[in-house]
Design a protein around this motif. Structure first.
Motif, PDB file in Angstrom:
ATOM      1  N   ILE A 244       0.843  -1.187   0.000  1.00 46.79           N
ATOM      2  CA  ILE A 244       0.000   0.000   0.000  1.00 46.79           C
ATOM      3  C   ILE A 244       0.881   1.240   0.000  1.00 46.79           C
ATOM      4  O   ILE A 244       1.786   1.371   0.834  1.00 46.79           O
ATOM      5  CB  ILE A 244      -0.927   0.017   1.230  1.00 46.79           C
ATOM      6  N   LEU A 245       0.637   2.126  -0.941  1.00 42.18           N
ATOM      7  CA  LEU A 245       1.276   3.438  -0.968  1.00 42.18           C
ATOM      8  C   LEU A 245       0.344   4.401  -0.251  1.00 42.18           C
ATOM      9  O   LEU A 245      -0.843   4.464  -0.552  1.00 42.18           O
ATOM     10  CB  LEU A 245       1.492   3.887  -2.411  1.00 42.18           C
ATOM     11  N   PHE A 246       0.882   5.155   0.717  1.00 39.94           N
ATOM     12  CA  PHE A 246       0.011   6.033   1.490  1.00 39.94           C
ATOM     13  C   PHE A 246       0.739   7.297   1.917  1.00 39.94           C
ATOM     14  O   PHE A 246       1.972   7.363   1.959  1.00 39.94           O
ATOM     15  CB  PHE A 246      -0.524   5.307   2.735  1.00 39.94           C
ATOM     16  N   SER A 247      -0.054   8.316   2.221  1.00 38.15           N
ATOM     17  CA  SER A 247       0.480   9.567   2.747  1.00 38.15           C
ATOM     18  C   SER A 247      -0.037   9.764   4.171  1.00 38.15           C
ATOM     19  O   SER A 247      -1.231   9.591   4.429  1.00 38.15           O
ATOM     20  CB  SER A 247       0.066  10.749   1.879  1.00 38.15           C
ATOM     21  N   SER A 248       0.865  10.128   5.053  1.00 34.91           N
ATOM     22  CA  SER A 248       0.500  10.351   6.447  1.00 34.91           C
ATOM     23  C   SER A 248       0.973  11.725   6.893  1.00 34.91           C
ATOM     24  O   SER A 248       1.815  12.361   6.247  1.00 34.91           O
ATOM     25  CB  SER A 248       1.122   9.276   7.342  1.00 34.91           C
ATOM     26  N   ILE A 254       4.333  16.083   6.255  1.00 36.63           N
ATOM     27  CA  ILE A 254       3.620  15.230   5.315  1.00 36.63           C
ATOM     28  C   ILE A 254       4.603  14.203   4.766  1.00 36.63           C
ATOM     29  O   ILE A 254       5.671  14.570   4.260  1.00 36.63           O
ATOM     30  CB  ILE A 254       3.013  16.065   4.171  1.00 36.63           C
ATOM     31  N   LEU A 255       4.248  12.938   4.856  1.00 31.39           N
ATOM     32  CA  LEU A 255       5.137  11.861   4.462  1.00 31.39           C
ATOM     33  C   LEU A 255       4.464  10.984   3.404  1.00 31.39           C
ATOM     34  O   LEU A 255       3.235  10.906   3.328  1.00 31.39           O
ATOM     35  CB  LEU A 255       5.520  11.004   5.666  1.00 31.39           C
ATOM     36  N   LEU A 274       5.974  19.596   0.691  1.00 29.25           N
ATOM     37  CA  LEU A 274       4.628  20.164   0.774  1.00 29.25           C
ATOM     38  C   LEU A 274       4.452  20.819   2.136  1.00 29.25           C
ATOM     39  O   LEU A 274       4.863  20.268   3.157  1.00 29.25           O
ATOM     40  CB  LEU A 274       3.566  19.080   0.600  1.00 29.25           C
ATOM     41  N   ASP A 275       3.825  21.990   2.146  1.00 30.24           N
ATOM     42  CA  ASP A 275       3.496  22.634   3.405  1.00 30.24           C
ATOM     43  C   ASP A 275       2.499  21.774   4.180  1.00 30.24           C
ATOM     44  O   ASP A 275       1.701  21.039   3.604  1.00 30.24           O
ATOM     45  CB  ASP A 275       2.883  24.022   3.170  1.00 30.24           C
ATOM     46  N   TYR A 276       2.525  21.931   5.487  1.00 29.55           N
ATOM     47  CA  TYR A 276       1.674  21.133   6.353  1.00 29.55           C
ATOM     48  C   TYR A 276       0.188  21.338   6.058  1.00 29.55           C
ATOM     49  O   TYR A 276      -0.617  20.415   6.247  1.00 29.55           O
ATOM     50  CB  TYR A 276       1.972  21.485   7.821  1.00 29.55           C
ATOM     51  N   ASP A 277      -0.179  22.524   5.572  1.00 29.78           N
ATOM     52  CA  ASP A 277      -1.585  22.789   5.275  1.00 29.78           C
ATOM     53  C   ASP A 277      -1.955  22.433   3.838  1.00 29.78           C
ATOM     54  O   ASP A 277      -3.000  22.838   3.335  1.00 29.78           O
ATOM     55  CB  ASP A 277      -1.941  24.247   5.563  1.00 29.78           C
ATOM     56  N   ASN A 278      -1.092  21.653   3.171  1.00 32.79           N
ATOM     57  CA  ASN A 278      -1.348  21.216   1.797  1.00 32.79           C
ATOM     58  C   ASN A 278      -1.130  19.704   1.679  1.00 32.79           C
ATOM     59  O   ASN A 278      -0.308  19.239   0.907  1.00 32.79           O
ATOM     60  CB  ASN A 278      -0.430  21.965   0.829  1.00 32.79           C
ATOM     61  N   PRO A 279      -1.910  18.910   2.437  1.00 28.59           N
ATOM     62  CA  PRO A 279      -1.690  17.457   2.457  1.00 28.59           C
ATOM     63  C   PRO A 279      -2.084  16.793   1.149  1.00 28.59           C
ATOM     64  O   PRO A 279      -2.798  17.360   0.319  1.00 28.59           O
ATOM     65  CB  PRO A 279      -2.601  16.987   3.595  1.00 28.59           C
ATOM     66  N   ILE A 280      -1.605  15.575   0.966  1.00 24.46           N
ATOM     67  CA  ILE A 280      -1.940  14.767  -0.203  1.00 24.46           C
ATOM     68  C   ILE A 280      -3.379  14.268  -0.074  1.00 24.46           C
ATOM     69  O   ILE A 280      -3.790  13.755   0.977  1.00 24.46           O
ATOM     70  CB  ILE A 280      -0.959  13.596  -0.355  1.00 24.46           C
ATOM     71  N   THR A 281      -4.162  14.430  -1.133  1.00 27.99           N
ATOM     72  CA  THR A 281      -5.577  14.067  -1.113  1.00 27.99           C
ATOM     73  C   THR A 281      -5.889  12.807  -1.917  1.00 27.99           C
ATOM     74  O   THR A 281      -6.783  12.052  -1.544  1.00 27.99           O
ATOM     75  CB  THR A 281      -6.427  15.232  -1.649  1.00 27.99           C
ATOM     76  N   TYR A 298      -4.309  19.131  -1.347  1.00 31.33           N
ATOM     77  CA  TYR A 298      -5.456  19.929  -0.899  1.00 31.33           C
ATOM     78  C   TYR A 298      -5.590  21.218  -1.702  1.00 31.33           C
ATOM     79  O   TYR A 298      -6.691  21.687  -1.970  1.00 31.33           O
ATOM     80  CB  TYR A 298      -5.285  20.231   0.584  1.00 31.33           C
ATOM     81  N   LYS A 299      -4.464  21.810  -2.114  1.00 37.37           N
ATOM     82  CA  LYS A 299      -4.473  23.063  -2.869  1.00 37.37           C
ATOM     83  C   LYS A 299      -4.466  22.843  -4.376  1.00 37.37           C
ATOM     84  O   LYS A 299      -4.100  23.727  -5.146  1.00 37.37           O
ATOM     85  CB  LYS A 299      -3.286  23.936  -2.454  1.00 37.37           C
ATOM     86  N   ASN A 300      -4.865  21.656  -4.811  1.00 39.39           N
ATOM     87  CA  ASN A 300      -5.008  21.332  -6.239  1.00 39.39           C
ATOM     88  C   ASN A 300      -3.692  21.342  -6.997  1.00 39.39           C
ATOM     89  O   ASN A 300      -3.602  21.836  -8.138  1.00 39.39           O
ATOM     90  CB  ASN A 300      -6.010  22.272  -6.915  1.00 39.39           C
ATOM     91  N   ASP A 301      -2.653  20.806  -6.391  1.00 36.09           N
ATOM     92  CA  ASP A 301      -1.408  20.522  -7.105  1.00 36.09           C
ATOM     93  C   ASP A 301      -1.458  19.074  -7.591  1.00 36.09           C
ATOM     94  O   ASP A 301      -2.106  18.226  -6.983  1.00 36.09           O
ATOM     95  CB  ASP A 301      -0.196  20.688  -6.193  1.00 36.09           C
TER      96      ASP A 301
END
Length: 324
Positions: A244-248, A254-255, A274-281, A298-301
């Motif tokens: 499983i590939l995941f972001s935590s 952000i990892l 990535l900034d802390y307020d721009n997590p992977i979605t 989160y910021k549409n990157d």
């Protein structure tokens, strides 16, 4: 904290859905006159687009009937391949819950105005890049924010907010493409939230869920669950082979990592800061080439890697892209 709330929203958007009712009856295959007229007048093409801006990213994936990375937005599909972006000229629906399949894609959402489709779309499937849509279930009745499906297997999952004749509250699964449904018992699931679901590409009975307290894993359609990570916040996940590939989000960072559900072995993946307020979605891995992967924020990157995460290319920044 405000930043923490943003992270929460990135995980929990769509869990508590607006109830719109469901049905356990097979969808009527007869088309309304409005639908027939809309399809007759439609001029569906896939054309190159030099620049665009997306307001909401609904999902990403690599359908098996194409070579492109698909991005589902609130205004239809965008496809990236060989350094070029393309889009559809019709059926620019709000494809919520987008899932790539070996035969095409699966989605829910809301139709483009003027196309004649009922709102909401329920569960629909396309095998021709969005030109035509097959109604699987709940057409005109329910919009599902959280959908998950096996790329080549027969496992399909939805999160239902309101119980009815077809679906129980919580996670439900189908092994016949939405014809019939069963409740996932979620035995030994101790998290205080539901989150994103990922399904093994070839075995639909194997699934995993991200939560605010780690990843839960199941080999029996979610009937029994097992915590396979430490209790950290997981914002997105997808299968890559049997792992499983995941972001935590851990210690304000952000990892991106992989975990083997059987052994528990965890490996870190390098990726752009990535900034802390721009997590992977959203995360996706091409089942036909696991070195090809992508993620949104989160910021549409949007970032894509062709070599297993060693190098990344920023395809969209703040929802915008421009090609020279």
């Amino acid at each position: 904290m405000k930043v923490q709330m943003k992270v929460m929203m990135a995980i929990l958007t769509g869990i508590l859905l607006i109830a719109s009712g469901c049905s356990n009856k097979s969808e009527d295959t007869k088309k309304t006159n409005q639908e027939k007229k809309a399809e007759t007048n439609a001029n569906f093409e896939i054309v190159e687009t030099k620049s665009f801006k997306v307001k909401n990213i609904r999902g990403i994936g690599y359908p098996g009937n194409d070579h492109a990375l698909y991005l589902a937005a609130n205004d239809g599909l965008k496809m990236y391949s060989d350094g070029k972006w393309t889009k559809t000229t019709m059926n620019q629906h709000d494809y919520i819950g987008f899932q790539a399949l070996e035969s095409g894609f699966l989605s829910s959402g809301h139709p483009q105005k003027g196309t004649g489709f009922s709102d909401p779309l329920g569960l629909i499937q396309s095998t021709d890049k969005g030109e035509t849509l097959r109604k699987l279930a709940f057409y005109g009745k329910t919009n599902f924010h959280f959908i998950a499906a096996s790329f080549a297997g027969d496992g399909l999952y939805v999160i239902s907010e309101q119980p009815n004749d077809a679906l129980d509250l919580g996670v439900n699964y189908s092994t016949d493409n939405g014809g019939t449904w069963n409740k996932s018992a979620f035995k030994d699931f101790n998290a205080d939230s539901l989150g994103m679901i990922a399904v093994h590409a070839n075995n639909g009975a194997i699934m995993a869920m991200s939560t605010r307290s780690g990843i839960y894993y199941s080999t029996d359609n979610g009937n029994t669950m097992k915590l396979i990570t430490e209790p950290f916040m997981v914002t997105a996940l997808t299968f890559t082979g049997d792992s499983i590939l995941f972001s935590s989000v851990e210690n304000d960072k952000i990892l991106l990592s992989t975990v083997n559900p059987t052994s528990g072995e965890k490996k870190s993946i390098t990726f752009p800061y990535l900034d802390y307020d721009n997590p992977i979605t959203y995360l996706t891995v091409n089942p036909k080439n696991t070195n090809q992967m992508a993620f949104t924020t989160y910021k549409n990157d949007l970032y894509e890697s062709m070599d297993g995460g060693k190098n990344w290319r920023n395809l969209i920044k703040d929802g915008k892209t421009e090609q020279e």
